[in-house]
Motif scaffolding. Structure first.
Motif, PDB file in Angstrom:
ATOM      1  N   VAL A   1       2.531 -11.167  -5.958  1.00  0.00           N
ATOM      2  CA  VAL A   1       2.550 -10.107  -6.979  1.00  0.00           C
ATOM      3  C   VAL A   1       3.269  -8.857  -6.474  1.00  0.00           C
ATOM      4  CG1 VAL A   1       0.461 -10.935  -8.103  1.00  0.00           C
ATOM      5  CG2 VAL A   1       0.274  -9.198  -6.315  1.00  0.00           C
ATOM      6  N   GLY A   2       3.902  -8.979  -5.304  1.00  0.00           N
ATOM      7  CA  GLY A   2       4.694  -7.859  -4.797  1.00  0.00           C
ATOM      8  C   GLY A   2       3.976  -6.973  -3.810  1.00  0.00           C
ATOM      9  N   GLY A   3       2.807  -7.413  -3.317  1.00  0.00           N
ATOM     10  CA  GLY A   3       2.073  -6.627  -2.338  1.00  0.00           C
ATOM     11  C   GLY A   3       1.201  -5.552  -2.966  1.00  0.00           C
ATOM     12  N   ALA A   4       0.534  -4.785  -2.105  1.00  0.00           N
ATOM     13  CA  ALA A   4      -0.341  -3.705  -2.572  1.00  0.00           C
ATOM     14  C   ALA A   4       0.492  -2.447  -2.848  1.00  0.00           C
ATOM     15  CB  ALA A   4      -1.405  -3.425  -1.519  1.00  0.00           C
ATOM     16  N   PRO A   5      -0.013  -1.563  -3.740  1.00  0.00           N
ATOM     17  CA  PRO A   5      -1.263  -1.691  -4.498  1.00  0.00           C
ATOM     18  C   PRO A   5      -1.177  -2.792  -5.552  1.00  0.00           C
ATOM     19  CG  PRO A   5      -0.033   0.212  -5.262  1.00  0.00           C
ATOM     20  CD  PRO A   5       0.699  -0.302  -4.061  1.00  0.00           C
ATOM     21  N   LEU A   6      -2.344  -3.341  -5.880  1.00  0.00           N
ATOM     22  CA  LEU A   6      -2.415  -4.395  -6.891  1.00  0.00           C
ATOM     23  C   LEU A   6      -3.750  -4.301  -7.625  1.00  0.00           C
ATOM     24  CD1 LEU A   6      -4.501  -6.619  -5.536  1.00  0.00           C
ATOM     25  CD2 LEU A   6      -2.480  -7.248  -4.240  1.00  0.00           C
ATOM     26  N   VAL A   7      -3.844  -5.027  -8.720  1.00  0.00           N
ATOM     27  CA  VAL A   7      -5.046  -4.988  -9.555  1.00  0.00           C
ATOM     28  C   VAL A   7      -5.741  -6.344  -9.502  1.00  0.00           C
ATOM     29  CG1 VAL A   7      -5.948  -4.652 -11.892  1.00  0.00           C
ATOM     30  CG2 VAL A   7      -4.011  -3.281 -11.091  1.00  0.00           C
ATOM     31  N   ILE A   8      -7.058  -6.317  -9.311  1.00  0.00           N
ATOM     32  CA  ILE A   8      -7.869  -7.535  -9.281  1.00  0.00           C
ATOM     33  C   ILE A   8      -8.844  -7.474 -10.454  1.00  0.00           C
ATOM     34  CG2 ILE A   8      -9.508  -8.907  -7.948  1.00  0.00           C
ATOM     35  CD1 ILE A   8      -8.320  -7.533  -5.418  1.00  0.00           C
TER      36      ILE A   8
END
Length: 205
Positions: free
Chosen positions: A133-140
């Motif tokens: 998903v392109g690394g952090a930051p990300l949403v869970i």
């Protein structure tokens, strides 16, 4: 017309406004608590009993089904459909809307722009998921969450890995999504009728 609003709470603002709007248009409005309906299923004669009376002579139904009673609420809507009564929200649409993964699959197939999303079956390769998903930051997001509950923003990779490993340990199903920085925590909900946007609202997280 005789219209039924399916709502477990007649005092909810949205329910009362629907009743008021219907009466203003000259319709006969009734609120039915779908959680207290009994479904009668027999050969070519489906029926619904509410407060010991069989529901009949209804022209249309407006479902207001809470997430916690989706299964039974959908069954009630489906029963009205079997009785050849119009429903403002079809049972299949209701089920799809409560399934985050299915909704994303439908939107993807329709060609709508979406954040990169990964869904896996308790995968131990959390690092690979984060990279996809392109690394952090990300949403869970928990699949079962509603109204913003069960949504976590992981600011960095260590945080994302810790959260995913903890969730996997609980055997809870999640989707991991690319964080859209430009949105600044907001999203826009559009209401579309026959392919035309008839209204919209902005939700700020």
């Amino acid at each position: 017309m005789k219209l039924v609003v399916l709502s477990a709470n007649p005092n909810l603002y949205s329910t009362k406004r629907l009743v008021e709007a219907g009466k203003k248009k000259g319709h006969e409005m009734h609120v039915v608590d779908h959680t207290k309906c009994d479904l009668v299923i027999e050969k070519k004669k489906p029926g619904i009993v509410y407060k010991e009376l069989e529901i009949s002579d209804v022209n249309g139904v407006i479902p207001r089904i809470g997430a916690s009673v989706t299964f039974f609420g959908t069954a009630v809507v489906r029963q009205f459909e079997m009785m050849k009564i119009f429903t403002a929200t079809e049972s299949q649409a209701l089920v799809r809307s409560r399934d985050k993964l299915r909704s994303l699959q439908i939107l993807s197939r329709a060609g709508l722009g979406l954040p990169k999303t990964v869904f896996s079956n308790y995968s131990k390769n959390v690092g690979g998921i984060i990279d996809k998903v392109g690394g952090a930051p990300l949403v869970i997001k928990l699949l079962e969450g509603t109204q913003g509950l069960g949504v976590v923003l992981a600011d960095n990779r260590n945080s994302a890995e810790s959260i995913l490993e903890a969730i996997n340990g609980l055997q809870a199903r999640v989707i991991v999504q690319e964080y859209i920085k430009e949105a600044k925590g907001a999203d826009i909900r559009a209401f579309i009728v026959d392919g035309v946007v008839v209204g919209a609202m902005k939700r700020q997280g």
